[in-house]
Design an enzyme around this catalytic site. Structure first.
Site, short mmCIF file in Angstrom:
data_model
loop_
_atom_site.label_atom_id
_atom_site.label_comp_id
_atom_site.label_asym_id
_atom_site.label_seq_id
_atom_site.Cartn_x
_atom_site.Cartn_y
_atom_site.Cartn_z
N ASP A 7 6.96 -5.87 -0.22
CA ASP A 7 5.81 -5.00 0.04
C ASP A 7 5.63 -4.70 1.53
OD1 ASP A 7 4.13 -4.73 -2.73
OD2 ASP A 7 5.17 -6.64 -2.60
N HIS A 9 5.77 -1.71 2.79
CA HIS A 9 4.98 -0.47 2.85
C HIS A 9 5.19 0.24 4.19
CE1 HIS A 9 2.70 -0.75 -0.95
NE2 HIS A 9 2.80 -2.06 -0.77
N ASN A 83 6.95 0.38 -7.06
CA ASN A 83 6.34 1.62 -7.55
C ASN A 83 6.07 2.62 -6.43
OD1 ASN A 83 4.45 -0.68 -7.12
ND2 ASN A 83 2.89 0.92 -7.24
N HIS A 84 6.11 2.18 -5.16
CA HIS A 84 5.90 3.10 -4.04
C HIS A 84 7.20 3.69 -3.52
CE1 HIS A 84 1.60 2.74 -2.74
NE2 HIS A 84 1.66 1.74 -3.61
N HIS A 176 9.71 -6.66 -9.28
CA HIS A 176 8.59 -6.19 -8.47
C HIS A 176 7.25 -6.65 -9.03
CE1 HIS A 176 6.43 -3.89 -5.55
NE2 HIS A 176 5.80 -3.17 -6.47
N HIS A 206 0.48 -8.62 -3.91
CA HIS A 206 -0.15 -8.74 -2.59
C HIS A 206 -0.87 -10.08 -2.42
CE1 HIS A 206 -0.03 -4.28 -1.18
NE2 HIS A 206 0.98 -4.55 -2.00
#
Length: 361
Positions: A7, A9, A83-84, A176, A206
């Site tokens: 994650d 991001h 998913n991102h 994930h 998270h």
């Protein structure tokens, strides 16, 4: 020894403030520093490498630089999609996820990189089986990866998991999110229905979590306010998992002040300040000055103004003194009940309000 990060991001922007994008790159730099210190054999990336639907060249470049830095220090990188990761391309096939695109673009062992990605499709002679074999040959460890999936593909995933579990033992499972489609962010809801894995690694939730053979790793920085003050870092897995903490690259400061009793707020130009401000109508200018001053001393400031009283209270002749106090003083009611005796002989409600306004100046 393997490291498990997730994650990242990369490219995440908070509150449309472009400067906050740097937080994600700074967080990855801190991870790099720790990884070079500990020197694992492999780094596993549990998805959500990127943040937005359409991934920019800069974001991809930052991740490729990360792969290069690891490879130059004899550290391999294995990733799956979250998913991102390129939802713009992620339609019906895992193969359209960004890590796979990088792999097909030449960031792969055939071209000298120690970078491996999994789509999560374990058909006979599929690329994922070949990738699994390459990692086994190079690192003497079995890594089984599944990229992000949608709930309609759960039966397919369970089928692949059962195949893997029959053919492999003591393997590391990299996924994930949880297999419970309705509870994808609850580690307690993970139900793998398999037995032969050594550890199952998850991102997406998270949070930091480790129980039995289930490990969840948190993001390396706070994506949102609710993640402030939670642990950031990654896991090192050798004989047993050990958590490596890192400093949050996106510090949130949440506090409240009263303009009647202001306190000093220490500047931090890298931080996001969320501030509840209690004020009176007569302090509007003071509130505006505070906003201006703080915005010059913090990366981003969100002020939640809370009016302590209104300038005009509508009262009825029928209201008694106690009702007026409750209406006017709100949360200060208990304290100002000490003044109640001062109004013993005053009958008119509007006169009481005038006195209260005087005491509140």
């Amino acid at each position: 020894m393997i490291a498990f990060i997730s994650d990242l991001h990369l490219g995440n922007i908070y509150a449309n403030k472009k400067e906050t994008e740097e937080h994600s790159y700074n967080a990855l730099a801190k991870i790099e520093e720790k990884l070079l210190e500990y020197q694992p054999d492999l780094v596993l990336v549990g998805g959500d490498i990127f943040d937005k639907n359409k991934v920019s060249g800069k974001e991809i470049g930052v991740f490729i630089d990360f792969i290069n830095k690891m490879n130059k220090n004899n550290i391999g990188v294995v990733s799956i999609s979250g998913n991102h990761d390129g939802k713009y391309w992620l339609k019906e096939s895992f193969d359209h996820a960004i890590p796979y695109i990088l792999y097909k673009s030449g960031i792969n062992p055939e071209n000298g990189y120690e970078y491996y990605s999994f789509a999560g499709i374990y058909l006979k002679n599929s690329r994922d089986w070949k990738t699994l074999s390459m990692i086994e040959d190079k690192y003497d460890i079995s890594i089984v990866g599944f990229s992000f999936y949608t709930k309609d593909r759960l039966p397919e995933l369970y089928e692949y998991l059962s195949i893997i579990d029959r053919e492999k033992s003591d393997y590391i499972l990299l996924m994930h999110q949880s297999l419970k489609s309705l509870l994808p962010q609850d580690p307690a809801a993970i139900d793998l229905t398999i037995e032969n894995y050594k550890y199952a690694l998850f991102g997406h939730m998270h949070m930091k979590y480790y129980k039995d053979k289930i490990i969840v790793t948190p993001p390396p920085y706070s994506i949102s306010l609710k993640e402030a003050n939670t642990e950031k870092g990654f896991w090192l897995i050798d004989k047993k998992p050990v958590f490596v903490p890192i400093e949050d690259s996106r510090p949130f400061i949440k506090m409240a002040i009263d303009l009647d009793n202001p306190i000093e707020i220490k500047p931090n130009k890298n931080a996001i300040l969320i501030l509840d401000v209690y004020y009176r109508e007569s302090q509007i200018d003071k509130l505006n000055l505070l906003k201006k001053t703080l915005s010059e001393n913090f990366l981003y400031v969100k002020i939640n103004p809370i009016l302590k009283e209104t300038s005009k209270i509508i009262v009825k002749k029928s209201e008694n003194k106690e009702e007026i106090f409750k209406k006017y003083l709100k949360e200060d009611y208990d304290f100002f009940m000490e003044l109640y005796e001062k109004f013993r002989d005053i009958k008119d409600p509007e006169t009481i309000v005038q006195y209260l306004e005087f005491f509140y100046r």
